[in-house]
Write an enzyme that holds these catalytic residues in place. Sequence first.
Site, PDB file in Angstrom:
ATOM      1  N   ASP A 196       0.956  -1.031  -0.236  1.00  0.00           N
ATOM      2  CA  ASP A 196      -0.110   0.130  -0.010  1.00  0.00           C
ATOM      3  C   ASP A 196       0.885   1.049   0.079  1.00  0.00           C
ATOM      4  O   ASP A 196       1.851   1.222   0.721  1.00  0.00           O
ATOM      5  CB  ASP A 196      -0.955   0.040   1.179  1.00  0.00           C
ATOM      6  CG  ASP A 196      -2.263   0.347   1.006  1.00  0.00           C
ATOM      7  OD1 ASP A 196      -2.371   1.298   0.654  1.00  0.00           O
ATOM      8  OD2 ASP A 196      -3.141  -0.717   1.374  1.00  0.00           O
ATOM      9  N   ASP A 239      -3.185   4.385  -2.187  1.00  0.00           N
ATOM     10  CA  ASP A 239      -4.306   4.829  -1.289  1.00  0.00           C
ATOM     11  C   ASP A 239      -4.931   6.296  -1.727  1.00  0.00           C
ATOM     12  O   ASP A 239      -4.040   7.126  -1.737  1.00  0.00           O
ATOM     13  CB  ASP A 239      -3.991   4.839  -0.042  1.00  0.00           C
ATOM     14  CG  ASP A 239      -4.841   5.089   1.189  1.00  0.00           C
ATOM     15  OD1 ASP A 239      -5.734   4.267   1.326  1.00  0.00           O
ATOM     16  OD2 ASP A 239      -4.697   5.986   1.681  1.00  0.00           O
ATOM     17  N   GLU A 247      -6.416   3.370  -5.924  1.00  0.00           N
ATOM     18  CA  GLU A 247      -7.680   3.037  -5.256  1.00  0.00           C
ATOM     19  C   GLU A 247      -8.594   4.433  -5.788  1.00  0.00           C
ATOM     20  O   GLU A 247      -8.333   5.418  -5.504  1.00  0.00           O
ATOM     21  CB  GLU A 247      -7.508   3.093  -3.641  1.00  0.00           C
ATOM     22  CG  GLU A 247      -8.691   3.062  -3.035  1.00  0.00           C
ATOM     23  CD  GLU A 247      -8.884   3.524  -1.651  1.00  0.00           C
ATOM     24  OE1 GLU A 247      -8.301   4.730  -1.366  1.00  0.00           O
ATOM     25  OE2 GLU A 247      -9.759   3.152  -0.994  1.00  0.00           O
ATOM     26  N   HIS A 299     -10.871  -4.186   3.007  1.00  0.00           N
ATOM     27  CA  HIS A 299     -11.087  -3.903   4.549  1.00  0.00           C
ATOM     28  C   HIS A 299     -11.711  -2.555   4.519  1.00  0.00           C
ATOM     29  O   HIS A 299     -11.852  -2.163   6.098  1.00  0.00           O
ATOM     30  CB  HIS A 299      -9.601  -3.283   4.926  1.00  0.00           C
ATOM     31  CG  HIS A 299      -8.876  -2.143   4.049  1.00  0.00           C
ATOM     32  ND1 HIS A 299      -8.619  -2.422   2.872  1.00  0.00           N
ATOM     33  CD2 HIS A 299      -8.509  -0.781   4.540  1.00  0.00           C
ATOM     34  CE1 HIS A 299      -8.548  -1.209   2.260  1.00  0.00           C
ATOM     35  NE2 HIS A 299      -8.076  -0.343   3.334  1.00  0.00           N
ATOM     36  N   ASP A 300     -12.506  -1.819   3.763  1.00  0.00           N
ATOM     37  CA  ASP A 300     -13.118  -0.759   3.965  1.00  0.00           C
ATOM     38  C   ASP A 300     -14.531  -0.918   3.897  1.00  0.00           C
ATOM     39  O   ASP A 300     -15.443  -0.196   3.631  1.00  0.00           O
ATOM     40  CB  ASP A 300     -12.911   0.246   2.764  1.00  0.00           C
ATOM     41  CG  ASP A 300     -11.437   1.001   3.193  1.00  0.00           C
ATOM     42  OD1 ASP A 300     -10.913   1.299   4.304  1.00  0.00           O
ATOM     43  OD2 ASP A 300     -10.618   1.658   2.220  1.00  0.00           O
TER      44      ASP A 300
HETATM   45  C1  GLC Z   1      -8.216   4.694   1.737  1.00  0.00           C
HETATM   46  C2  GLC Z   1      -8.068   3.274   2.623  1.00  0.00           C
HETATM   47  C3  GLC Z   1      -8.818   3.211   4.198  1.00  0.00           C
HETATM   48  C4  GLC Z   1      -8.121   4.462   4.598  1.00  0.00           C
HETATM   49  C5  GLC Z   1      -8.269   5.835   3.987  1.00  0.00           C
HETATM   50  C6  GLC Z   1      -7.206   6.965   4.534  1.00  0.00           C
HETATM   51  O1  GLC Z   1      -9.663   4.546   1.585  1.00  0.00           O
HETATM   52  O2  GLC Z   1      -8.638   2.041   1.989  1.00  0.00           O
HETATM   53  O3  GLC Z   1      -8.677   2.331   4.833  1.00  0.00           O
HETATM   54  O4  GLC Z   1      -9.001   4.728   5.815  1.00  0.00           O
HETATM   55  O5  GLC Z   1      -7.838   5.584   2.464  1.00  0.00           O
HETATM   56  O6  GLC Z   1      -5.972   6.558   4.249  1.00  0.00           O
END
Ligand code: GLC
Length: 577
Positions: free
Chosen positions: A126, A228, A286, A353-354
């Site tokens: 990541d 990310d 992402e 994970h989100d």
């Molecule tokens: C992304 C991650 C998430 C995180 C956010 C802030 O969306 O997947 O888990 O909280 O970024 O970094």
Amino acid sequence: MKNNILTMAFILLATNLVNSQKAELPDALQKKWWKEAVVYQIYPRSFKDSNGDGVGDLKGIISKLDYVKSLGVDAVWLNPIYASPNDDNGYDISNYREIMKDFGTMEDFDVMLKEMHKRGIKLIMDLVVNHSSDENKWFQESRKSRDNKYRDYYHWWPAEKGKPPYRWSFFDVNSNAWKFDAQTNSYYLHYFSEKQPDLNWENPKLRQEVYAIMKFWLDKGIDGFRMDAFQFISKDNTFPDLPKEIVNTPAAIIKYYLNGPHLHDYIQEMNKEVLSKYPNAMTVAEGAGDSPEAAMKFVDPDRKELNIAYHFESVDVGKHLKDFGLVKYKSIFSKYDDKFEDKGWLSIFLANHDQPRMVSKFGNDTPQFRELSSKMLSTFVLTMRGTPFYYNGDELGMDNIRFDSIEDYQDVDTRNKYIGIKNKGGDLNAFLAIQKQSSRENSRTPFQWNTEKNAGFTTAKPWLKVNPNYKTINAEAQEKDPNSVLNYFRKLVKLRKQEPALVYGKYTLLDKENPNVFAYTRELNGKKILVLLNFSEKNAPYNIKIPIAKSKIILGNYKIKKINILQPYEAQIIELK
Ligand code: GLC
């Protein structure tokens, strides 16, 4: 002499022929390891604790690499493992070149990478550079004085200019992305929590720092990055006022927060300075804007940016399949596939994970249907066009834990929203009821290895409660059962690896308006595979005009089939003759 000339002429002819064939192959059919890979996402905090502190760690992952290998997957995407005070579970990085203490040391990392590569598993890390932690040295310096050399690594708004124009924040208690910092009488920007200040990508020095970090990890031998919150990196640093009535709507977030003015310039610069030097690295941002056209911009090979688009439309569509319905759901995948038919490349995922657990959102996690619908959903992920990103625990059919009390939640998202609602005197019970379905914590509960204490995840008190259903849902029990969700997943991965049509084959949606059945074909070089999926708990008829009498079912989740009808959550993969 004559012979030599003839040989040379032949070689030239052959090379031209190969090259012209290559040139004719559309981008979507050009072979790449990351198109053929099945990516398994490991949430390190919850995978396996090796040292009895209740938190998963790198040695824990190392101890389970044979399990990961046994799944047949090609690559692991690890959520952040860098030094972090853990305000947002590692998405707040205090040192980009160190390993989080909870997770181990750089030596552990080196062993883990070596052990992965030894097993033929690639590692995707990541990259969290839209923001850092407020405990990062850069921010510590930046906030000291207005003329500090790190000042412009972040976004500051001097208070003498008045209050900064409102910006929305995902995790702030008051949804306000500006935080006042008395030391320099200025506000700093944080789209996420106040401990996650946004980095200033408009500053070329900051960009060079990021490129150096990327090289540091690529030179260590990692195989790519998941980037990310990448859509947010570029901002209009004049921070114009936003129209009041739309500041909080998703439309506004897309319009004003995503795809900032120089986003693609920066990705192209990154490609030139870093990625072009590591041509085998997998890169996936992402989020990919709000449309297939926007997503294509990230991965159109002519633009020289990234490899794989990871769009959110298919998870942002709603909280549960029942709310948005299968027809709409199918149309999203088809719309994206259409745009990506000839070039670019997509990812396919139902969870991460989100998100809540895949089976609790798109399937049915009642005891009667949990296994069947988990298998059906896995069939979908492994037979669609696009690189599957499969979330750890889904191969067991793990489901939502549905916490009752706010005390059980560790997540900054849920906790801060709760405080915000409480401060405003809002309906906390309604909020908690929604969290049971949609909270990120549902997918973050510890991995269920066996029936031992804490599901074999840890000998200590786990950082997040273990789902009590681990006594029945766990890897050990499923290893022994040839019909388990786990063993079905393995068969799917194997099939995808053996069958190029499932990777590169053209996707065609059938029976489009069917409200219960997702049916499509995948077709490559004369080989045609039909996939039939019943997303409902009832028998579902389908209307497909392909003669399937002589065809062979290659894999399915029912032993006994019925003619022209799919049983509840039935999945069939059929080779058409
Ligand atoms: C992304 C991650 C998430 C995180 C956010 C802030 O969306 O997947 O888990 O909280 O970024 O970094």
